[in-house]
Every structure is written in C-alpha cells, then in structure tokens.
Motif scaffolding. Structure first.
Motif, PDB file in Angstrom:
ATOM      1  N   ALA A  47      33.022  32.639  42.449  1.00  0.00           N
ATOM      2  CA  ALA A  47      32.328  31.972  41.340  1.00  0.00           C
ATOM      3  C   ALA A  47      32.119  32.872  40.125  1.00  0.00           C
ATOM      4  O   ALA A  47      31.673  32.405  39.078  1.00  0.00           O
ATOM      5  N   LEU A  48      32.457  34.160  40.248  1.00  0.00           N
ATOM      6  CA  LEU A  48      32.192  35.129  39.181  1.00  0.00           C
ATOM      7  C   LEU A  48      32.738  34.711  37.815  1.00  0.00           C
ATOM      8  O   LEU A  48      32.059  34.897  36.790  1.00  0.00           O
ATOM      9  N   PRO A  49      33.953  34.135  37.723  1.00  0.00           N
ATOM     10  CA  PRO A  49      34.447  33.734  36.391  1.00  0.00           C
ATOM     11  C   PRO A  49      33.602  32.686  35.684  1.00  0.00           C
ATOM     12  O   PRO A  49      33.742  32.503  34.474  1.00  0.00           O
ATOM     13  N   LEU A  50      32.705  32.008  36.416  1.00  0.00           N
ATOM     14  CA  LEU A  50      31.841  31.017  35.781  1.00  0.00           C
ATOM     15  C   LEU A  50      30.839  31.667  34.835  1.00  0.00           C
ATOM     16  O   LEU A  50      30.397  31.048  33.863  1.00  0.00           O
ATOM     17  N   VAL A  51      30.456  32.913  35.128  1.00  0.00           N
ATOM     18  CA  VAL A  51      29.438  33.595  34.316  1.00  0.00           C
ATOM     19  C   VAL A  51      29.980  34.852  33.635  1.00  0.00           C
ATOM     20  O   VAL A  51      29.368  35.348  32.690  1.00  0.00           O
ATOM     21  N   LEU A  52      31.103  35.376  34.120  1.00  0.00           N
ATOM     22  CA  LEU A  52      31.661  36.594  33.541  1.00  0.00           C
ATOM     23  C   LEU A  52      32.326  36.296  32.201  1.00  0.00           C
ATOM     24  O   LEU A  52      33.113  35.354  32.094  1.00  0.00           O
ATOM     25  N   PRO A  53      32.017  37.055  31.158  1.00  0.00           N
ATOM     26  CA  PRO A  53      32.702  36.850  29.884  1.00  0.00           C
ATOM     27  C   PRO A  53      34.213  36.962  30.046  1.00  0.00           C
ATOM     28  O   PRO A  53      34.693  37.913  30.688  1.00  0.00           O
ATOM     29  N   PRO A  54      34.978  36.035  29.512  1.00  0.00           N
ATOM     30  CA  PRO A  54      36.436  36.067  29.682  1.00  0.00           C
ATOM     31  C   PRO A  54      37.072  37.372  29.224  1.00  0.00           C
ATOM     32  O   PRO A  54      38.056  37.824  29.814  1.00  0.00           O
ATOM     33  N   THR A  55      36.500  37.979  28.183  1.00  0.00           N
ATOM     34  CA  THR A  55      37.076  39.220  27.674  1.00  0.00           C
ATOM     35  C   THR A  55      36.913  40.367  28.675  1.00  0.00           C
ATOM     36  O   THR A  55      37.739  41.293  28.708  1.00  0.00           O
ATOM     37  N   VAL A  56      35.859  40.322  29.486  1.00  0.00           N
ATOM     38  CA  VAL A  56      35.672  41.359  30.514  1.00  0.00           C
ATOM     39  C   VAL A  56      36.768  41.243  31.568  1.00  0.00           C
ATOM     40  O   VAL A  56      37.416  42.227  31.929  1.00  0.00           O
ATOM     41  N   LEU A  57      36.980  40.012  32.050  1.00  0.00           N
ATOM     42  CA  LEU A  57      38.046  39.783  33.018  1.00  0.00           C
ATOM     43  C   LEU A  57      39.400  40.142  32.418  1.00  0.00           C
ATOM     44  O   LEU A  57      40.224  40.805  33.061  1.00  0.00           O
ATOM     45  N   GLY A  58      39.626  39.723  31.177  1.00  0.00           N
ATOM     46  CA  GLY A  58      40.884  40.018  30.509  1.00  0.00           C
ATOM     47  C   GLY A  58      41.110  41.509  30.326  1.00  0.00           C
ATOM     48  O   GLY A  58      42.236  42.001  30.468  1.00  0.00           O
ATOM     49  N   PHE A  59      40.037  42.243  30.038  1.00  0.00           N
ATOM     50  CA  PHE A  59      40.151  43.685  29.830  1.00  0.00           C
ATOM     51  C   PHE A  59      40.632  44.391  31.098  1.00  0.00           C
ATOM     52  O   PHE A  59      41.564  45.204  31.069  1.00  0.00           O
ATOM     53  N   TYR A  60      39.990  44.067  32.232  1.00  0.00           N
ATOM     54  CA  TYR A  60      40.371  44.721  33.487  1.00  0.00           C
ATOM     55  C   TYR A  60      41.752  44.291  33.963  1.00  0.00           C
ATOM     56  O   TYR A  60      42.504  45.086  34.544  1.00  0.00           O
ATOM     57  N   LEU A  61      42.106  43.033  33.710  1.00  0.00           N
ATOM     58  CA  LEU A  61      43.460  42.587  34.056  1.00  0.00           C
ATOM     59  C   LEU A  61      44.497  43.283  33.181  1.00  0.00           C
ATOM     60  O   LEU A  61      45.582  43.644  33.653  1.00  0.00           O
ATOM     61  N   LEU A  62      44.168  43.480  31.903  1.00  0.00           N
ATOM     62  CA  LEU A  62      45.091  44.169  30.995  1.00  0.00           C
ATOM     63  C   LEU A  62      45.365  45.587  31.479  1.00  0.00           C
ATOM     64  O   LEU A  62      46.511  46.059  31.458  1.00  0.00           O
ATOM     65  N   ILE A  63      44.320  46.259  31.941  1.00  0.00           N
ATOM     66  CA  ILE A  63      44.503  47.608  32.486  1.00  0.00           C
ATOM     67  C   ILE A  63      45.374  47.569  33.741  1.00  0.00           C
ATOM     68  O   ILE A  63      46.298  48.379  33.908  1.00  0.00           O
ATOM     69  N   LEU A  66      49.109  50.568  39.321  1.00  0.00           N
ATOM     70  CA  LEU A  66      49.969  50.107  40.403  1.00  0.00           C
ATOM     71  C   LEU A  66      50.467  48.663  40.254  1.00  0.00           C
ATOM     72  O   LEU A  66      51.677  48.424  40.391  1.00  0.00           O
ATOM     73  N   PRO A  67      49.599  47.659  39.973  1.00  0.00           N
ATOM     74  CA  PRO A  67      50.114  46.285  39.870  1.00  0.00           C
ATOM     75  C   PRO A  67      51.195  46.129  38.802  1.00  0.00           C
ATOM     76  O   PRO A  67      52.268  45.567  39.052  1.00  0.00           O
ATOM     77  N   GLY A  68      50.914  46.663  37.609  1.00  0.00           N
ATOM     78  CA  GLY A  68      51.894  46.573  36.533  1.00  0.00           C
ATOM     79  C   GLY A  68      53.127  47.395  36.799  1.00  0.00           C
ATOM     80  O   GLY A  68      54.247  47.009  36.435  1.00  0.00           O
ATOM     81  N   GLN A  69      52.940  48.532  37.469  1.00  0.00           N
ATOM     82  CA  GLN A  69      54.073  49.398  37.793  1.00  0.00           C
ATOM     83  C   GLN A  69      54.996  48.729  38.803  1.00  0.00           C
ATOM     84  O   GLN A  69      56.230  48.741  38.654  1.00  0.00           O
TER      85      GLN A  69
END
Length: 238
Positions: free
Chosen positions: A50-66, A73-76
C-alpha cells in the motif's frame, strides 16, 4: 490535438494496457498469499504493497531511477541482457507503473479472496480438484467482479501517472511522453486551449471509469430489492 498529443495518447493507452495485464499476473498471487497469510508480519507486507498510496511519486521515481542506471545491479543486468539502457525507456515506465499502481489491483482482490467461503474450496478439493482447478472453477467465478474492478482501477491509475513517469522516463515523444506530461508541456508553453482539451478528456475519462466501477459494485439494499420484487410480482408490501 496535435500529432505529438496523438502519439502521447497512444503511448498512454499502451502503457496502461501492458501495465494492467502484468499487474493482474503479478498482483493475483500476491493478493491470494496475503489473504491466506496468518502472521504478525502480514501487516508489514500489506504496508509495503500500500506504500505507493501515500508515498510521493517523485520519491518512488527517484529510487527507481537510481536502480535503473547502469551503475547499479538492476540497470546493469538489463543492459547486459538487452544491450539497451533501462532508464528513460518504455520498459522503465512500465516497471515504474507496476510499482505505483500495485495497491489498486492487490487490495480489491485480497478483500474478495478473504470473503470467499472456504467450504467451497474444501469440497472442490475433496472432489479431486487441484489448486489450479479450484481457482479456475471456484475462486475466479465468485470473484470475477473484483477482477474487473482491480483491472479498471489499475488501468485508470496508470493513465493518470505523472511524477514516476517523468522521473524514470523523461519526456521522449512516442516512447515515454504520456498524456499527463503532454498536458504539463502545454501549460508550460501557455497553450491553454490544448491543455483544456487534454485536461477535459482526462477528467471525463476518469469520471466514466469510476462511475463504471461503482455501478459494477452497486448492491441494492435488501429491503428495497425485496419490495421491488414484490411489486413486480403483484404482491403487497408489509
């Protein structure tokens, strides 16, 4: 609408469709597992879903971008397998959309699974039905409405994404530029006429989708339904 806006519409619909299909595949076993899990750690798992319901999208996007960058490792791994960078690609915004819309699919399904009559599953097992047969012949028919609701909410929520898509996908026409980003571009350019068209379309689309979901889940009060049935049959209401 401009040609770029039509491309953004196509990208948005493609993103929402692919994401919804993958969410149903991924979210169904997660919802089933949560509905059957009896542990104090269940609340932690539910909170993570349920975390994405309250987590700012930019926070999730930032960590996914990294995570999607070639330095991690994931991107590599993605780049080694496909030969292409994961960040700022259509695949990246699909993965991000799955994370961001996951609770909108898992929660309706989990609630439906928790309300299932377990006696029916036990009877099916006694008749020799394996887990897959039980799901196909018992679980799915009884929760079909919840599957439609989950798919509809997941699709609609994906269409409205902005922060996550912008962070990990950027603004690449016919690749990662979706309607919400196109709307932002028109506002930045003070092109309010085109912005109004996109905003009105998204507003009406969201309203229709939500109305369809509520109509699908609408249940008449028992007393009203009984009274109406009696009226149809010519009976007296007492």
């Amino acid at each position: 609408m401009t040609e770029l806006d039509w491309l953004a519409t196509w990208t948005t619909l493609k993103l929402a469709t692919v994401t919804t299909i993958l969410l149903l595949v991924i979210g169904t076993p997660i919802a089933w597992g949560l509905s059957r899990w009896q542990s104090k750690w269940k609340v932690v798992a539910e909170a993570l879903v349920a975390l994405p319901l309250v987590l700012p999208p930019t926070v999730l996007g930032f960590y996914l971008l990294i995570a999607f960058s070639p330095q991690y490792l994931p991107g590599q791994l993605w780049q080694n397998v496909t030969g292409q960078q994961l960040a700022f690609s259509f695949s990246a915004i699909v993965i991000g959309s799955i994370f961001y819309s996951l609770p909108f699919v898992v929660q309706p399904l989990q609630k439906a699974f928790e309300q299932l009559d377990q006696v029916l599953l036990h009877k099916a097992a006694m008749l020799g039905a394996n887990k897959i047969d039980q799901f196909r012949s018992v679980v799915f028919p009884l929760t079909k409405t919840s599957f439609i609701t989950a798919a509809t909410l997941g699709f609609a929520h994906t269409i409205g994404e902005f922060g996550v898509v912008l962070m990990i996908g950027g603004n690449i026409p016919d690749e990662t530029r979706v309607l919400s980003i196109a709307l932002f571009d028109h506002v930045e350019a003070f092109d309010y006429a085109q912005a109004h068209k996109l905003a009105a379309g998204l507003l009406m689309g969201s309203l229709l989708v939500l109305s369809a979901v509520y109509l699908l889940n609408f249940k008449e009060p028992r007393s009203f339904a009984l009274s109406r049935s009696k009226l149809k049959n010519g009976g007296a209401i007492r």
